[in-house]
Design an enzyme around this catalytic site. Structure first.
Site, PDB file in Angstrom:
ATOM      1  N   TYR A 196       0.851  -1.189   0.000  1.00 31.86           N
ATOM      2  CA  TYR A 196       0.000   0.000   0.000  1.00 31.86           C
ATOM      3  C   TYR A 196       0.889   1.241   0.000  1.00 31.86           C
ATOM      4  O   TYR A 196       1.209   1.825   1.033  1.00 31.86           O
ATOM      5  CB  TYR A 196      -0.970  -0.006   1.197  1.00 31.86           C
ATOM      6  CG  TYR A 196      -2.003  -1.115   1.133  1.00 31.86           C
ATOM      7  CD1 TYR A 196      -2.208  -1.851  -0.053  1.00 31.86           C
ATOM      8  CD2 TYR A 196      -2.786  -1.450   2.226  1.00 31.86           C
ATOM      9  CE1 TYR A 196      -3.136  -2.863  -0.121  1.00 31.86           C
ATOM     10  CE2 TYR A 196      -3.731  -2.465   2.158  1.00 31.86           C
ATOM     11  CZ  TYR A 196      -3.897  -3.170   0.984  1.00 31.86           C
ATOM     12  OH  TYR A 196      -4.825  -4.182   0.919  1.00 31.86           O
ATOM     13  N   PRO A 200     -15.450  -3.767   1.094  1.00 34.08           N
ATOM     14  CA  PRO A 200     -16.798  -4.141   1.544  1.00 34.08           C
ATOM     15  C   PRO A 200     -17.874  -3.150   1.110  1.00 34.08           C
ATOM     16  O   PRO A 200     -19.058  -3.467   1.169  1.00 34.08           O
ATOM     17  CB  PRO A 200     -16.665  -4.160   3.075  1.00 34.08           C
ATOM     18  CG  PRO A 200     -15.551  -3.207   3.361  1.00 34.08           C
ATOM     19  CD  PRO A 200     -14.582  -3.383   2.226  1.00 34.08           C
ATOM     20  N   LEU A 201     -17.441  -1.972   0.638  1.00 37.41           N
ATOM     21  CA  LEU A 201     -18.409  -0.981   0.149  1.00 37.41           C
ATOM     22  C   LEU A 201     -18.376  -0.914  -1.377  1.00 37.41           C
ATOM     23  O   LEU A 201     -18.962  -0.006  -1.970  1.00 37.41           O
ATOM     24  CB  LEU A 201     -18.101   0.391   0.756  1.00 37.41           C
ATOM     25  CG  LEU A 201     -18.097   0.419   2.292  1.00 37.41           C
ATOM     26  CD1 LEU A 201     -17.644   1.782   2.818  1.00 37.41           C
ATOM     27  CD2 LEU A 201     -19.476   0.063   2.838  1.00 37.41           C
ATOM     28  N   GLY A 202     -17.653  -1.819  -1.985  1.00 42.17           N
ATOM     29  CA  GLY A 202     -17.592  -1.849  -3.443  1.00 42.17           C
ATOM     30  C   GLY A 202     -16.324  -1.250  -4.005  1.00 42.17           C
ATOM     31  O   GLY A 202     -16.164  -1.166  -5.226  1.00 42.17           O
ATOM     32  N   GLY A 203     -15.409  -0.819  -3.118  1.00 49.82           N
ATOM     33  CA  GLY A 203     -14.133  -0.284  -3.582  1.00 49.82           C
ATOM     34  C   GLY A 203     -14.088   1.234  -3.550  1.00 49.82           C
ATOM     35  O   GLY A 203     -15.125   1.905  -3.501  1.00 49.82           O
TER      36      GLY A 203
HETATM   37  N1  LIG Z   1      -6.553  -8.352   0.032  1.00 50.25           N
HETATM   38  C1  LIG Z   1      -6.705  -7.623  -1.061  1.00 50.25           C
HETATM   39  O1  LIG Z   1      -6.345  -8.032  -2.179  1.00 50.25           O
HETATM   40  C2  LIG Z   1      -7.316  -6.263  -0.933  1.00 50.25           C
HETATM   41  C3  LIG Z   1      -7.700  -5.531  -2.068  1.00 50.25           C
HETATM   42  C4  LIG Z   1      -8.304  -4.278  -1.891  1.00 50.25           C
HETATM   43  C5  LIG Z   1      -8.480  -3.781  -0.616  1.00 50.25           C
HETATM   44  N2  LIG Z   1      -8.052  -4.495   0.477  1.00 50.25           N
HETATM   45  C6  LIG Z   1      -8.237  -3.987   1.870  1.00 50.25           C
HETATM   46  O2  LIG Z   1      -9.613  -3.763   2.078  1.00 50.25           O
HETATM   47  C7  LIG Z   1      -9.800  -2.417   2.522  1.00 50.25           C
HETATM   48  C8  LIG Z   1     -11.142  -1.896   2.073  1.00 50.25           C
HETATM   49  O3  LIG Z   1     -11.244  -1.881   0.673  1.00 50.25           O
HETATM   50  P1  LIG Z   1     -11.180  -0.531  -0.187  1.00 50.25           P
HETATM   51  O4  LIG Z   1     -10.542   0.533   0.610  1.00 50.25           O
HETATM   52  O5  LIG Z   1     -10.598  -0.913  -1.484  1.00 50.25           O
HETATM   53  O6  LIG Z   1     -12.703  -0.234  -0.496  1.00 50.25           O
HETATM   54  P2  LIG Z   1     -14.010   0.096   0.357  1.00 50.25           P
HETATM   55  O7  LIG Z   1     -13.761  -0.142   1.791  1.00 50.25           O
HETATM   56  O8  LIG Z   1     -15.122  -0.629  -0.283  1.00 50.25           O
HETATM   57  O9  LIG Z   1     -14.195   1.644   0.059  1.00 50.25           O
HETATM   58  C9  LIG Z   1     -13.292   2.567   0.600  1.00 50.25           C
HETATM   59  C10 LIG Z   1     -13.838   3.951   0.414  1.00 50.25           C
HETATM   60  O10 LIG Z   1     -15.090   4.032   1.047  1.00 50.25           O
HETATM   61  C11 LIG Z   1     -15.289   5.317   1.551  1.00 50.25           C
HETATM   62  N3  LIG Z   1     -16.076   5.146   2.781  1.00 50.25           N
HETATM   63  C12 LIG Z   1     -15.742   4.411   3.866  1.00 50.25           C
HETATM   64  N4  LIG Z   1     -16.718   4.429   4.788  1.00 50.25           N
HETATM   65  C13 LIG Z   1     -17.689   5.221   4.264  1.00 50.25           C
HETATM   66  C14 LIG Z   1     -18.965   5.628   4.727  1.00 50.25           C
HETATM   67  N5  LIG Z   1     -19.430   5.203   5.911  1.00 50.25           N
HETATM   68  N6  LIG Z   1     -19.707   6.434   3.936  1.00 50.25           N
HETATM   69  C15 LIG Z   1     -19.251   6.841   2.736  1.00 50.25           C
HETATM   70  N7  LIG Z   1     -18.043   6.481   2.228  1.00 50.25           N
HETATM   71  C16 LIG Z   1     -17.277   5.673   2.989  1.00 50.25           C
HETATM   72  C17 LIG Z   1     -13.931   5.877   1.867  1.00 50.25           C
HETATM   73  O11 LIG Z   1     -13.932   7.237   1.479  1.00 50.25           O
HETATM   74  P3  LIG Z   1     -12.840   8.323   1.946  1.00 50.25           P
HETATM   75  O12 LIG Z   1     -11.566   7.870   1.298  1.00 50.25           O
HETATM   76  O13 LIG Z   1     -13.389   9.590   1.389  1.00 50.25           O
HETATM   77  O14 LIG Z   1     -12.753   8.279   3.422  1.00 50.25           O
HETATM   78  C18 LIG Z   1     -12.972   4.993   1.096  1.00 50.25           C
HETATM   79  O15 LIG Z   1     -12.216   5.640   0.124  1.00 50.25           O
HETATM   80  C19 LIG Z   1      -8.617  -1.674   1.915  1.00 50.25           C
HETATM   81  O16 LIG Z   1      -8.418  -0.426   2.496  1.00 50.25           O
HETATM   82  C20 LIG Z   1      -7.526  -2.664   2.136  1.00 50.25           C
HETATM   83  O17 LIG Z   1      -7.077  -2.606   3.496  1.00 50.25           O
HETATM   84  C21 LIG Z   1      -7.495  -5.720   0.327  1.00 50.25           C
END
Ligand SMILES: NC(=O)c1ccc[n+]([C@@H]2O[C@H](COP(=O)([O-])OP(=O)(O)OC[C@H]3O[C@@H](n4cnc5c(N)ncnc54)[C@H](OP(=O)(O)O)[C@@H]3O)[C@@H](O)[C@H]2O)c1
Length: 284
Positions: free
Chosen positions: A53, A209-212
């Site tokens: 990251y 978990p929120l779709g990315g």
């Molecule tokens: N193992 C793997 O291959 C893999 C791949 C991808 C991700 N991950 C892990 O999974 C985590 C989560 O996935 P992700 O970050 O890709 O996507 P996500 O959690 O689906 O979405 C992240 C985005 O959601 C927004 N958000 C969060 N809470 C919110 C709320 N309550 N209301 C409105 N918007 C909200 C945030 O906005 P703001 O930025 O504006 O705060 C953030 O940018 C990553 O951070 C990483 O640690 C793992």
């Protein structure tokens, strides 16, 4: 905040994903630190990161060092926080992702992650993504050795199929602690792996978990039932998505990413949002 006790560890039902704080679009350092502190103040006791990251080529471990800095500057008890990191997925710095499942690399990467996190042993370490060039059992073999050497306390796998979960659990002598797979209202293809983890008592951490990062804000518009349930409770559709995931199994621990305090403060409240059986049925 509601806790989840799985095997030998207990963490908050909602974790914090660190990726948005270190890749494209990342915030200034002060905002990232404030986001991590806001998560901790909201009761979050599980932070997810990876050595990959980061944005630029020379920045491996950017997010791990950020989390270490935030924890050391926090007034609470950092020993209560499970920081999970991963190795085996890399960013050369040109926007692409590559893989390296070579056991020698994984062992060296884990030791570097421990240094970057400032810990003697990593609480939970995942093999990030299967590498087609390396037999899966060999990559998981590195986790077995890292456990034996005390470099890591628990081992997990990410982006794993049911067959890979079974193999990893067998190679780890029934001690596979966690599986981290993509899972959200928009991405449900991995439900078989969630169910396998539930059967085996293994933690299942839905990633994106929120779709990315790009889709998280529009969740309510794209998924009408989540929007309707959110309106009925007077909460955000993102909270409903996370509460729906928690209801999928007692070992599910979503890790919503955030780069702003308000996002994780809102998401953390999903741990205490109770949905009715009718609502869950409507969400699918
Ligand atoms: N193992 C793997 O291959 C893999 C791949 C991808 C991700 N991950 C892990 O999974 C985590 C989560 O996935 P992700 O970050 O890709 O996507 P996500 O959690 O689906 O979405 C992240 C985005 O959601 C927004 N958000 C969060 N809470 C919110 C709320 N309550 N209301 C409105 N918007 C909200 C945030 O906005 P703001 O930025 O504006 O705060 C953030 O940018 C990553 O951070 C990483 O640690 C793992």
């Amino acid at each position: 905040m509601q806790q989840r006790a799985i095997a030998d560890f207990t963490v908050s039902a909602i974790g914090l994903g660190g990726m948005p704080m270190s890749i494209e679009g990342r915030p200034e350092r002060d905002q990232a630190i404030a986001t991590i502190h806001a998560a901790l103040e909201a009761g979050v006791r599980h932070i997810d990161t990876a050595n990959s990251y980061h944005l630029l080529a020379g920045e491996v471990g950017h997010n791990e060092r950020l989390i270490a800095e935030a924890l050391s500057g926090w007034g609470g008890d950092a020993s209560e926080v499970l920081v999970a990191t991963k190795g085996g997925h890399l960013r050369p710095g040109d926007g692409t992702w590559t893989r390296n499942g070579d056991p020698a690399y994984l062992k060296q990467a884990a030791k570097q992650s421990a240094l970057d996190l400032g810990v003697e042993a990593i609480g939970l370490y995942y093999f990030h993504r299967p590498d087609p060039a390396v037999p899966y059992a060999e990559s998981v073999g590195a986790l077995v050795e890292l456990l034996a050497e005390g470099v890591i306390v628990r081992a997990g796998v990410s982006n794993a199929s049911v067959e890979q979960i079974k193999l990893a659990d067998e190679l780890l002598d029934g001690k596979l602690a966690a599986v981290q797979n993509q899972y959200s209202p928009a991405y449900r293809q991995t439900e078989d792996t969630l169910e396998e983890c539930q059967r085996r008592g293994i933690a299942f951490m839905p990633w994106s978990p929120l779709g990315g990062i790009r889709s998280a804000k529009s969740l309510g518009d794209d998924f009408a039932p989540f929007h309707a349930v959110a309106a009925a409770h007077g909460v955000s559709p993102q909270q409903v998505a996370l509460a729906w995931e928690l209801a999928k199994g007692s070992t599910v621990i979503p890790i919503p990413g955030a780069s702003k305090p308000a996002s994780i403060i809102d998401s953390a409240q999903a741990a205490d949002l109770v949905l009715t059986a009718e609502e869950l049925a409507a969400l699918g």
